[in-house]
Scaffold this active site. Structure first.
Site, PDB file in Angstrom:
ATOM      1  N   ASP A   1       0.912  -1.073   0.033  1.00 17.19           N
ATOM      2  CA  ASP A   1      -0.024  -0.143  -0.093  1.00 17.19           C
ATOM      3  C   ASP A   1       1.108   1.250   0.078  1.00 17.19           C
ATOM      4  O   ASP A   1       2.097   1.193   0.610  1.00 17.19           O
ATOM      5  CB  ASP A   1      -1.158  -0.052   1.048  1.00 17.19           C
ATOM      6  CG  ASP A   1      -2.188   0.958   0.946  1.00 17.19           C
ATOM      7  OD1 ASP A   1      -2.211   1.782  -0.059  1.00 17.19           O
ATOM      8  OD2 ASP A   1      -3.164   0.729   1.404  1.00 17.19           O
TER       9      ASP A   1
HETATM   10  C1  BGC Z   1      -5.124   3.533  -0.057  1.00 17.07           C
HETATM   11  C2  BGC Z   1      -5.058   2.548  -1.231  1.00 17.07           C
HETATM   12  C3  BGC Z   1      -4.864   3.437  -2.358  1.00 17.07           C
HETATM   13  C4  BGC Z   1      -3.563   3.639  -2.600  1.00 17.07           C
HETATM   14  C5  BGC Z   1      -3.016   4.484  -3.583  1.00 17.07           C
HETATM   15  C6  BGC Z   1      -3.707   4.065  -0.237  1.00 17.07           C
HETATM   16  O1  BGC Z   1      -3.723   5.169   0.866  1.00 17.07           O
HETATM   17  O2  BGC Z   1      -4.996   2.777   1.377  1.00 17.07           O
HETATM   18  O3  BGC Z   1      -6.311   1.680  -1.414  1.00 17.07           O
HETATM   19  O4  BGC Z   1      -4.906   2.171  -3.631  1.00 17.07           O
HETATM   20  O5  BGC Z   1      -3.422   4.611  -1.283  1.00 17.07           O
HETATM   21  O6  BGC Z   1      -3.901   5.786  -3.773  1.00 17.07           O
END
Ligand code: BGC
Length: 854
Positions: free
Chosen positions: A231
């Site tokens: 993530d």
């Molecule tokens: C989120 C993800 C997301 C990623 C990219 C993170 O903060 O938890 O679900 O895909 O950011 O935007």
């Protein structure tokens, strides 16, 4: 592994051999916010990744098809619609130059207060799995990768980058790992590892370092051959994350792996061969999405996996599909007076279709969410829509000629006043219309000055040497009466109005504020002003430099004009309701309430919306309430309301879909994919606030409705149970039978005969719940009272009967045996109960398990 990829495997290994250690280290770190590094020499192009579950945002700005929130997609329980949504994702990814979409989210709705509840499919692992498999399979069939997230037990937002979910192994296996396991079996190409961690009783570690769950369960046991992506900004270490099973640190090029991986290899802390499997997985993904073309002369180039889309997804085509999907997702919670579809007072519902006995209707469309619908939840799933359909416009278009739709907010749901209209502003230095913006260095030197004619609340991509901005304006507040003027921001700030300091902050923020979504909806501090002249606004605000993300300044400039008081607004709406044939009140959550980054603290409708509903119900008995929310809210007036529809976070077709349902063009055939509590006090898991950084999943297997069922005899009843939704016809369940032969996977086939006993053609979602053998009360008391085993969607003309087959997979009868660390099927007589919801079970079949081959 797909056969296409198997063909390419020797070539992938050959390419891996040609890479230098520097190239390998660069390939396992993002090259930027949304892409991986290319290696032209071997024909490897960047792989572009982009959010997310509500549409494909793309990396270049622009607009996108905006789906209803995922919880609405699963509320259709319709795998054909889910698969079509997968096709749309593929088309949107192609349109935006995206190879891998960061979706779907298959975490579970463990607690209704979870900030990302709307992004998840269900509180049930089987429904989640079925919808996600249909969507991912369809998207990947067109050569677009889906990145399934967030592995695993990442079901709430409070302290989201720090907490450990304490979940026992059996609960993990039977509940939270289920959707991921099913998606790996279905061939998902990538999986995102969560910010949070897991303590499964054996190992307590951040997810991106959790070797047993990532290397052990996901890769070795299930045979996942895709890419494990971190993530965003979630990677916390070099060697532990390398060994824990992470394959790609996103974003890059800095961060722990960008800064330290190559050194770690050179120092021997990480062996070069430890990168090989990660690079191989990246090459495999690149081949699958068509970003790896082997140079001429190399035999066995991976075949393209792209198959043509069945539909040409023009904007009109996607709008038409989303209109159907959204209308189908709407759940009729109740309709005791037959108000949906709309009819004139005293008129019987038209058979099958529209109100178009032609009677013109006077409709009062009320509520702040009717005026400004909450189209999509907050956070990384956000997309800028191709188009937005508003309920008032769509209803005006759809109702019989001569109808009238009057629109009143009536309620206030948002904390912040509306945004300041920059047309009221003058640059106090130059005298030009607009806002004055000075970019300031750390020592206060002015680096750059501009006068801005527009301001949307953000300054993006700010130059890196700027530490702060000063925003100044002379604001016209010449209307007599009380104004409110202020700023919502994050980080270090000082805001003055007419020379008086109204807000200060001294905390320097960085990527933490992005991860907590605090920058999206900062609470504005406002200063009341007496109108009649101008006011000086002067705000000095921090430039946020978040590692991994672009630099920005956040300044929600807000201004409330003198106008009717909240009480006057309520009164206007109530008067309109009283003077109408039918009142439609739209109430719901807001972007301040439902968002990634934080959880809710209660389930109340924000602002004075409950009061609006109560008063409208008293003023007009022909009132339909529409809930514009992704996650449960408590409806204290539910018993008094004749008709209530759950309208979700509906996406771009909010208006057309609602109009289709209200006029009878499409049946609102949604069924709740979660339980609607009657009172917050009754919620089984009312919050997920970590204690000493631990979220204890003490409820074990009893997630969502299973907890409500466990205490059905003694506890409070929900306002609406899991699976509930009335549609617009009635059903008689006539017989149920269970096949004596096990299905190919060792499961069961349950056939249910039912009849549409109402006056309209209708769609039914036949649900089959499994109840364990009686001896489990003692043998295995943890086993839930009942759980969803399978379901099927069927369309039946009015008066007709049909027989549907519901497949209950073998896993639905199995339990995870901690002792042997294996699945087993406890023998005994299972009861299979078919019905319309978990609390409306109409038929029962008993099946002796152990007596049939499996
Ligand atoms: C989120 C993800 C997301 C990623 C990219 C993170 O903060 O938890 O679900 O895909 O950011 O935007």
């Amino acid at each position: 592994m797909s056969s296409q990829t198997a063909t390419a495997e020797p070539q992938l290994l050959h390419l891996l051999d040609q890479l230098t250690v520097e190239e390998k280290a660069a390939l396992v770190v993002g090259a930027g916010l949304w892409s991986t590094a290319p290696v032209e020499r071997i024909g490897l192009e960047p792989v572009v990744l982009s959010d997310g579950p509500v549409g494909v945002r793309g990396t270049e700005g622009g607009t996108s098809a905006m789906l209803p929130a995922p919880s609405a997609v699963s509320a259709t329980w319709d795998l054909t619609l889910a698969a079509t949504a997968g096709e749309l994702f593929a088309a949107e990814a192609r349109r935006h130059g995206v190879d891998v979409v960061l979706a779907p989210q298959v975490n579970l709705q463990r607690t209704p207060v979870g900030g990302r509840h709307f992004e998840c499919y269900s509180e049930d692992p089987h429904l989640t799995s079925e919808v996600a498999v249909a969507l991912v399979t369809a998207a990947q069939a067109h050569g677009v990768g889906m990145c399934v997230k967030h592995y695993v037990a990442n079901d709430s937002e409070t302290e989201r980058t720090r907490y450990l979910s304490r979940v026992d192994a059996r609960t993990l296996r039977e509940v939270y790992l289920q959707p991921f396991e099913r998606l790996v079996q279905a061939g998902a190409w990538s999986i995102m590892g969560a910010y949070s961690g897991v303590d499964d009783g054996e190992v307590a570690a951040p997810m991106l370092e959790h070797g047993p769950l990532v290397n052990g369960v996901l890769k070795e046991e299930w045979g996942f051959d895709g890419l494990v992506v971190s993530d965003w900004v979630g990677t916390q270490s070099v060697a532990p994350a390398v060994r824990g099973g992470l394959d790609l640190q996103m974003p890059g090029p800095d961060g722990p792996w960008g800064d330290g991986l190559l050194d770690a290899v050179r120092s021997g802390e990480v062996a070069e061969h430890e990168l090989d499997d990660k690079v191989l997985r990246l090459l495999r993904l690149a081949a699958r999405v068509g970003r790896l073309s082997l140079p001429d002369g190399v035999a066995g180039a991976p075949p393209s996996t792209t198959s043509p889309l069945a539909v040409e997804w023009t904007r009109d085509a996607s709008a038409a599909f989303l209109r159907e999907l959204t209308a189908r997702s709407i759940v009729v919670l109740k309709d005791t007076a037959g108000l949906v579809p709309l009819t004139a007072p005293g008129e019987a519902a038209a058979e099958g279709d529209r109100t178009s006995s032609g009677t013109a209707l006077r409709v009062a469309l009320l509520g702040s969410a009717a005026v400004a619908p909450f189209f999509q939840g907050g956070g990384s799933s956000f997309v800028v829509p191709d188009r937005l359909s508003h309920p008032a416009d769509a209803l005006r278009e759809a109702l019989p000629e001569g109808s009238e739709v009057v629109l009143h907010a009536g309620s206030r749901a948002l904390r912040n006043p509306p945004l300041l209209d920059v047309a009221r502003c003058t640059d106090p230095v130059s005298g030009e219309p607009g806002l004055r913006l000075d970019l300031l260095a750390g020592d206060g030197t002015v680096l750059e000055t501009q006068t801005l004619a527009t301001w949307d609340g953000w300054l993006q991509d700010v130059r890196p040497d700027a530490d702060a901005v000063r925003l100044r304006a002379t604001v016209r507040v010449d209307e007599p009466g009380e104004h409110e003027l202020g700023v919502g921001t994050v980080g270090v700030h000082e805001v003055r109005v007419d020379g008086d300091v109204v807000a200060t902050g001294s905390t320097v923020v960085a990527e933490d504020v992005v991860l907590a979504s605090g920058h999206n909806h900062p609470v504005a501090v406002v200063r009341p002003l007496t109108g009649g002249g101008t006011a000086d606004l002067d705000a000095t605000l921090q430039v946020v430099h978040p590692v991994g993300y672009d630099d920005f300044v956040r300044a929600a400039l807000v201004h409330r004009l003198p106008g009717p008081s909240p009480e006057d607004e309520l009164a206007e709406a109530v008067a309109a309701a009283a003077a109408s044939d039918v009142a439609i009140v739209v109430v719901g959550t807001t972007e301040e309430v439902e968002s990634e980054g934080y959880d809710r603290t209660d389930l109340d409708l924000p602002g004075n919306q409950d009061e609006l509903v109560r008063r409208v119900l008293a003023a007009n008995p022909r009132t339909i309430v529409v809930i514009n929310a992704g996650a449960p809210v408590v409806l204290p007036w539910l018993d008094d309301a004749p008709a209530v529809l759950w309208g979700w976070l509906p996406g771009q077709e909010a208006g057309t879909a609602l109009a289709d349902v209200l006029t009878g063009a499409t049946e609102p055939s949604g069924r709740l994919p979660w339980t609607l509590p009657a009172r917050y006090e009754d919620v089984p898991v009312p919050h997920a606030v970590p204690v000493d950084r631990v979220v204890d999943y003490a409820e074990g297997l009893d997630v969502g409705y299973r907890a409500w069922e466990r205490r059905a005899a003694t506890g409070a009843a929900p306002a609406a149970p899991f699976g509930h939704g009335l549609g617009w016809t009635t059903w008689s369940y006539e017989s149920v039978a269970v096949g004596t032969e096990a299905t190919a996977d060792g499961g069961l086939e349950v056939t249910v005969s039912l009849r549409n006993t109402g006056p309209r053609d209708g769609r039914e979602v036949v649900q089959v719940y499994v109840e364990p053998p009686a001896e489990d009360a003692e043998r295995d008391p943890r086993r839930p009272v009942r759980w969803l085993g399978g379901f099927a969607v069927v369309d039946v003309p009015a008066g007709d009967s049909t027989t549907v087959t519901v497949r209950v997979p073998a896993r639905a009868l199995q339990t995870w045996d901690d002792g042997t660390a294996a699945w087993r099927t406890p023998p005994g007589e299972y009861r299979l109960r078919a019905g319309r919801s978990v609390r409306d079970l109409r038929l029962t079949a008993v099946v002796p398990v152990g007596d049939i081959p499996r």
